[in-house]
Design a protein around this motif. Structure first.
Motif, PDB file in Angstrom:
ATOM      1  N   GLU A  57       0.826  -1.201   0.000  1.00 42.93           N
ATOM      2  CA  GLU A  57       0.000   0.000   0.000  1.00 42.93           C
ATOM      3  C   GLU A  57       0.866   1.260   0.000  1.00 42.93           C
ATOM      4  OE1 GLU A  57      -2.633  -0.254   3.262  1.00 42.93           O
ATOM      5  OE2 GLU A  57      -3.836  -1.895   2.438  1.00 42.93           O
TER       6      GLU A  57
ATOM      7  N   GLY B 163       2.325   1.681  -3.367  1.00 39.06           N
ATOM      8  CA  GLY B 163       1.319   2.214  -4.283  1.00 39.06           C
ATOM      9  C   GLY B 163       1.122   3.713  -4.106  1.00 39.06           C
TER      10      GLY B 163
ATOM     11  N   GLU C  66       1.871   6.537  -6.863  1.00 41.86           N
ATOM     12  CA  GLU C  66       0.857   7.526  -7.225  1.00 41.86           C
ATOM     13  C   GLU C  66       1.370   8.949  -7.026  1.00 41.86           C
ATOM     14  OE1 GLU C  66      -3.795   8.598  -6.090  1.00 41.86           O
ATOM     15  OE2 GLU C  66      -2.747   6.946  -5.096  1.00 41.86           O
TER      16      GLU C  66
END
Length: 287
Positions: free
Chosen positions: A129, A132, A136
């Motif tokens: 996570e 990610g 991003e």
């Protein structure tokens, strides 16, 4: 003598009939909904059916035209040829005796790694996570990185192609080098295997002899850390409180040192400045 089963009661018959009727009604409702959707989709009075058919015809025609081009046919043939080569070259490996140790190794690794994966699963999920979120956040840089990678590959393509051509032209010399290395190293392999077996036996003995004392030392260290935990906590608290008490003194000392340095710099610059007039005394008022 077999017993005759009892007949269902009136309530059981009524319940079965009611369930059958409900299921039949649900099936009919579902069929009606599907029929209604199909009619609404392909209704010639509405524009949706004609539009859907037109888009379907255009898409089919474009796919047929694209697949019929020589480039597409050549690409299809190359894909099929590559898959065929992979299948014919990889199929013997599945039944080769060398594959049995590899399969045993994979099975052992799987059995050993499953508990580890179960233990580190939450940490891996959190790390994924976080990764990610990082990706991003750095997404604006991805196009530039992709362009740089593409430019690098384009710049390296001539070098790679030239190296491939040189190696292809030098295949006899490469074969001679491989034969010479094989002839030189082949007699050494049995000796290396024997030395590896002796080293493995000696290493296993060392590990067997070292592990019990190491386990005792680890347990003693853990017990000592557990016993000295209050002292460690007290020392950390003392260190933090000392830093908190020293913080004002350090700030005052740094401020005083800064003022002294500024005064010295002003006096030195006034003394060496050619624009300074004789007899002029420069006084500095401390801040």
């Amino acid at each position: 003598m077999a017993t005759i089963p009892s007949l269902p009661s009136r309530d059981d018959v009524a319940r079965i009939a009611r369930n059958t009727t409900d299921i039949t009604g649900q099936l009919l409702d579902t069929a009606g909904n599907i029929t209604r959707i199909a009619i609404n989709t392909f209704d010639p009075r509405d524009g949706s059916g004609a539009e859907a058919l037109r888009v379907l015809r255009e898409t089919t025609a474009e796919l047929a035209e694209a697949s019929a081009s020589p480039q597409a046919q050549e690409a299809f043939y190359r894909v099929v040829d590559t898959l065929t080569r992979l299948g014919t070259s990889g199929a013997p490996l599945a039944t080769h005796p060398v594959s049995e140790p590899a399969q045993a190794l994979l099975a052992a690794l799987g059995d050993s790694l499953l508990p580890v994966l179960d233990a580190v699963g939450p940490a891996l999920e959190e790390a994924a996570e976080a990764l990610g979120e990082l990706v991003e956040a750095t997404s604006p840089l991805l196009p530039a990185a992709a362009g740089l990678a593409a430019g690098t590959l384009l710049a390296l393509s001539p070098l790679i192609r030239t190296a491939a051509d040189v190696l292809r032209d030098s295949s006899p010399e490469l074969r001679r080098i491989a034969d010479a290395l094989t002839a030189a190293l082949a007699p050494l392999l049995p000796l290396q295997v024997a030395l590896a077996e002796r080293a493995a036996a000696a290493g296993a003995g060392v590990v067997r002899a070292t592990l019990p004392p190491l386990a005792d030392l680890t347990e003693a260290t853990a017990a000592g850390i557990k016993a000295g935990r209050p002292l460690l906590i007290a020392g950390e608290e003392f260190l933090v409180s000392s830093l908190e008490h020293l913080q004002p003194l350090l700030l005052a000392s740094a401020s005083r040192a800064g003022r002294v340095a500024r005064e010295a710099a002003i006096r030195v610059s006034a003394a060496v400045s050619p624009a300074a007039e004789p007899g002029v005394v420069v006084a500095v008022q401390p801040v």
